[in-house]
Design an enzyme around this catalytic site. Structure first.
Site, PDB file in Angstrom:
ATOM      1  N   LYS A  55       0.751  -1.139   0.005  1.00 32.54           N
ATOM      2  CA  LYS A  55       0.054   0.146  -0.090  1.00 32.54           C
ATOM      3  C   LYS A  55       0.891   1.206   0.055  1.00 32.54           C
ATOM      4  CE  LYS A  55      -0.758   0.323   5.195  1.00 32.54           C
ATOM      5  NZ  LYS A  55      -0.021   1.710   5.218  1.00 32.54           N
ATOM      6  N   THR A  56       1.991   1.192   0.732  1.00 36.85           N
ATOM      7  CA  THR A  56       2.701   2.442   0.592  1.00 36.85           C
ATOM      8  C   THR A  56       3.226   2.827  -0.472  1.00 36.85           C
ATOM      9  OG1 THR A  56       3.473   2.007   2.803  1.00 36.85           O
ATOM     10  CG2 THR A  56       4.909   3.453   1.583  1.00 36.85           C
TER      11      THR A  56
ATOM     12  N   ASP B 254      -3.960   7.238   5.060  1.00 35.93           N
ATOM     13  CA  ASP B 254      -3.313   5.855   5.032  1.00 35.93           C
ATOM     14  C   ASP B 254      -3.898   5.181   6.489  1.00 35.93           C
ATOM     15  OD1 ASP B 254      -1.743   3.872   4.899  1.00 35.93           O
ATOM     16  OD2 ASP B 254       0.135   4.824   5.581  1.00 35.93           O
ATOM     17  N   GLU B 255      -4.140   4.099   6.537  1.00 36.60           N
ATOM     18  CA  GLU B 255      -4.550   3.297   7.617  1.00 36.60           C
ATOM     19  C   GLU B 255      -5.871   3.810   8.090  1.00 36.60           C
ATOM     20  OE1 GLU B 255      -3.100   0.630   8.605  1.00 36.60           O
ATOM     21  OE2 GLU B 255      -1.014   0.950   8.496  1.00 36.60           O
TER      22      GLU B 255
ATOM     23  N   GLN C 163      -7.622  -5.407   9.473  1.00 38.30           N
ATOM     24  CA  GLN C 163      -6.628  -4.934  10.388  1.00 38.30           C
ATOM     25  C   GLN C 163      -7.047  -3.801  11.285  1.00 38.30           C
ATOM     26  OE1 GLN C 163      -2.402  -5.256   8.935  1.00 38.30           O
ATOM     27  NE2 GLN C 163      -3.703  -5.401   6.961  1.00 38.30           N
TER      28      GLN C 163
ATOM     29  N   ARG D  22       2.071 -11.258  10.202  1.00 42.89           N
ATOM     30  CA  ARG D  22       3.400 -10.606  10.338  1.00 42.89           C
ATOM     31  C   ARG D  22       4.514 -11.736   9.726  1.00 42.89           C
ATOM     32  NH1 ARG D  22       1.668  -6.398   9.782  1.00 42.89           N
ATOM     33  NH2 ARG D  22      -0.109  -7.466   9.153  1.00 42.89           N
TER      34      ARG D  22
END
Length: 677
Positions: A37-38, A220-221, A251, A605
């Site tokens: 996503k970044t 973002d997020e 998430q 993770r």
């Protein structure tokens, strides 16, 4: 234009390309774990500027950490070149701080207003409780009271379904709390968002100015946003609706601190004609780990449907579930597993040990210490929550321009004879109706030279002025300046007298040293000046210090809670305690869906290898009691993981090798004993 487009779409998959190519109107990018996503945010920001659709300073990217914002600006600059640093990228609270600095008069704030943290807010509430006799002796939960005050400030009313004593107290204390903040000339974290939102709604001039300031807004997020942040986004984008949000509802794990998952679930309905793009290609984990993750989250019904797919053909090893008798065996066997993986070539820093609650981490920490395995524990008391760090920040802030909170904190620190009677006398100074506390203190000291505290206060002002000069222009580091000046002031002696244990004194003084090092880092990046010192104060008050990007991670096992691991990745992950009452947690869990998302976050993770554990009995109130497997395990097909009881079975030849080593050691001891005879 074709060249620019292809340049920014290089090495992107089709879904990422679609997100980057989007121009106007609302856009929801559902970015699954590890889906890049970044990269999408960076590429979309750069493309919009490169194609001339906007200027850098007219792009706003809202994040949840300054680190994420800093990374985005660096990556855009690498591809775009000069001018990229003019992109506005920062946290919601950073946005609110800048807004209030630009509109301090309209906000009815001092030009150099301060920002207080949660502990300062708690101190104000406790002070208000002492003033209110009806609640002085009541056994109130102060944290719950502050949360209810925040609810009233946000909604303009109390929760009519809440009949707790904290709710009743909040109705009386909320206006008093707001009034006290105004009196002190400070804002708290809630007000950094509430006041800009209120001002935009009440003033058409400010609203139109802010809506014209940015052509494009990105968040973002997004799954972590709360209701106030959502309303702020609505106000900022109302005139053009060029809003792109990136997030993953799977998430969303911060409901306990106000995050509203409905923001991301309901975004397509809130913003008509919204384009929805799903990033489901995972660039992190093996297919076996993703199979488990997809099965876990599929049990949640209120979600945007997504299925993570591996980017490469690497199936990897099947996740493992170890079942132990009790937590002591769990710790011992996990220690053995860590050692075995290290012998296989994993570095300690490649390994993360995750758990639901801090009590689990304490047991594991003891085992790591006994075994001599290096580890880093993420969490505990943050640097700027320590008293000494807050004291030093108050000294620095007061040297530049004192807020009432910072100056009151240190006016008699260390003791210089400024007691309660002197404070009351200073407060009564009436020369000028809008004087701040530090201005009244200077006037009082000059007008009452016969008082013992008078010269002490004037000397303290001299110290603060010299501290500012030294920090901005001395030939030695800021770390050395703070050490030297605070010793001269007597603060080092004060710290020594505050703790009996010499090691505790050194640990506490280390806080002073670390503040200096962080300031030196900012001076190195931005130049040694008063402006940089002011920037440092803002960053520290927002509790988001920028760390040196070049710092190399130490070779240590990473230990952290599931909440702390979000956004990170590790080649090898241990996830402990998959039992009812732990995951989902009986006391800490907000709801089952969020606890399941927490499990999903932990699993995703892992890059190469995932190890899960549970026990049959765990100690409760001094005795072992049977515990049930987590319902999250029972929901899964057992072919998604390999279950092993009481440790890993020894592979062929390992037992023989261990026995051979044992016999060799025994033979050596026998030979040494015979030689002594």
């Amino acid at each position: 234009m074709g060249f620019f487009l292809s340049y920014w779409l290089q090495n992107l998959n089709p879904e990422q390309q679609a997100a980057v190519s989007h121009n106007h109107g609302p856009l929801l990018i559902l970015a699954g774990a590890g889906s890049g996503k970044t990269t999408v945010l960076v590429s979309r920001t750069g493309r919009l500027i490169a194609e001339g659709l906007t200027k850098p300073h007219r792009v706003c990217v809202l994040t949840f950490t300054n680190k994420a914002a800093h990374e985005l600006k660096i990556r855009v600059a690498k591809k775009l070149g000069a001018g990229a640093d003019k992109v506005w990228a920062g946290t919601f609270h950073g946005f609110g701080l800048q807004f209030l600095k630009e509109h301090w008069k309209e906000a009815q704030l001092p030009k150099r207003f301060g920002v207080i943290d949660a502990s300062d807010a708690q101190a104000i509430v406790k002070d208000l409780l002492r003033d209110h006799k009806a609640y002085e002796k009541a056994r109130l939960n102060v944290d719950a009271l502050i949360a209810k005050i925040a609810f009233i400030r946000e909604n303009g009313r109390d929760n009519e379904h809440d009949d707790s004593i904290e709710s009743a107290a909040s109705i009386i204390l909320a206006p008093k709390f707001v009034s006290r903040l105004r009196q002190l000339g400070v804002v708290d974290f809630e007000e950094l968002l509430l006041r800009p939102l209120r001002m935009m709604k009440e003033s058409s001039i400010i609203r139109e100015k802010m809506q014209k300031k940015f052509d494009f807004v990105m968040v973002d997020e997004f799954q972590d946003t709360n209701s106030v942040q959502m309303k702020l986004i609505d106000e900022l984008t109302a005139s053009h609706r060029n809003i792109a949000v990136v997030g993953d509802d799977d998430q969303s794990i911060y409901g306990w601190r106000g995050a509203e998952i409905q923001n991301i679930l309901g975004f397509p309905k809130r913003y008509k004609n919204c384009e929805v793009i799903r990033l489901e290609r995972n660039y992190r984990s093996t297919s076996k780990i993703l199979d488990l993750a997809n099965a876990i989250i599929a049990s949640n019904k209120a979600r945007h449907t997504k299925v993570l797919k591996p980017s490469a053909g690497n199936t990897g090893e099947i996740p493992e579930l170890f079942v132990f008798e009790n937590e002591d065996e769990e710790v011992d066997q996990v220690i053995n597993e860590l050692s075995n993986f290290q012998k296989q070539g994993y570095k300690w820093k490649d390994i993360a040990v995750l758990y639901r609650s801090n009590s689990q981490g304490g047991l594991m920490e003891g085992g790591l210490r006994r075994s001599g395995i290096p580890y880093k524990l993420t969490g505990g008391t943050a640097l700027f929550d320590r008293k000494e760090s807050k004291d030093v920040l108050a000294f620095i802030r007061s040297s530049v321009f004192p807020s009432e909170v910072s100056f009151r904190r240190i006016i008699n620190l260390p003791a210089r004879g400024v007691g309660e009677k002197t404070i009351e006398a200073i407060e009564e100074v009436s020369e000028g109706s809008n004087l701040l506390f530090h201005q009244k203190a200077r006037i009082w000291a000059k007008s009452n030279s016969e008082e013992k505290a008078s010269q002490a206060i004037l000397d303290f002002f001299t110290f603060l002025e010299n501290l500012k000069v030294q920090l901005c222009s001395a030939n030695i580091s800021a770390e050395e300046v703070l050490n030297n000046e605070l010793r001269i002031l007597g603060y080092r002696e004060y710290v020594q007298q505050s703790y009996v244990n010499p090691q505790a004194v050194e640990n506490r003084w280390l806080s002073v040293t670390l503040v200096g090092r962080i300031l030196d880092g900012m001076f190195n990046r931005h130049g040694r000046s008063l402006d940089t010192l002011d920037m440092f104060i803002n960053c520290m008050e927002l509790r988001d210090p920028v760390q040196d990007a070049g710092d190399e991670q130490a070779n240590e096992v990473q230990m952290m809670t599931l909440h702390a691991c979000k956004g990170l990745e590790f080649p090898l992950v241990f996830l402990l305690g998959l039992e009812e009452d732990l995951l989902p947690h009986a006391r800490l869990g907000q709801n089952t869906d969020e606890e399941r998302r927490l499990f999903y976050v932990g699993v995703t993770r892992a890059k190469k290898h995932l190890v899960l554990t549970r026990v049959r009995q765990r100690k409760r109130y001094g005795r072992h009691v049977p515990v049930a497997p987590s319902r999250f395990l029972l929901e899964l097909n057992d072919n998604l993981y390999k279950e092993m009881h009481n440790g890993r079975p020894m592979e062929s030849g390992v037992r023989e090798s261990m026995l051979a080593d044992l016999y060799a050691k025994l033979n050596l001891k026998i030979a040494e004993r015979d030689a002594e005879k």
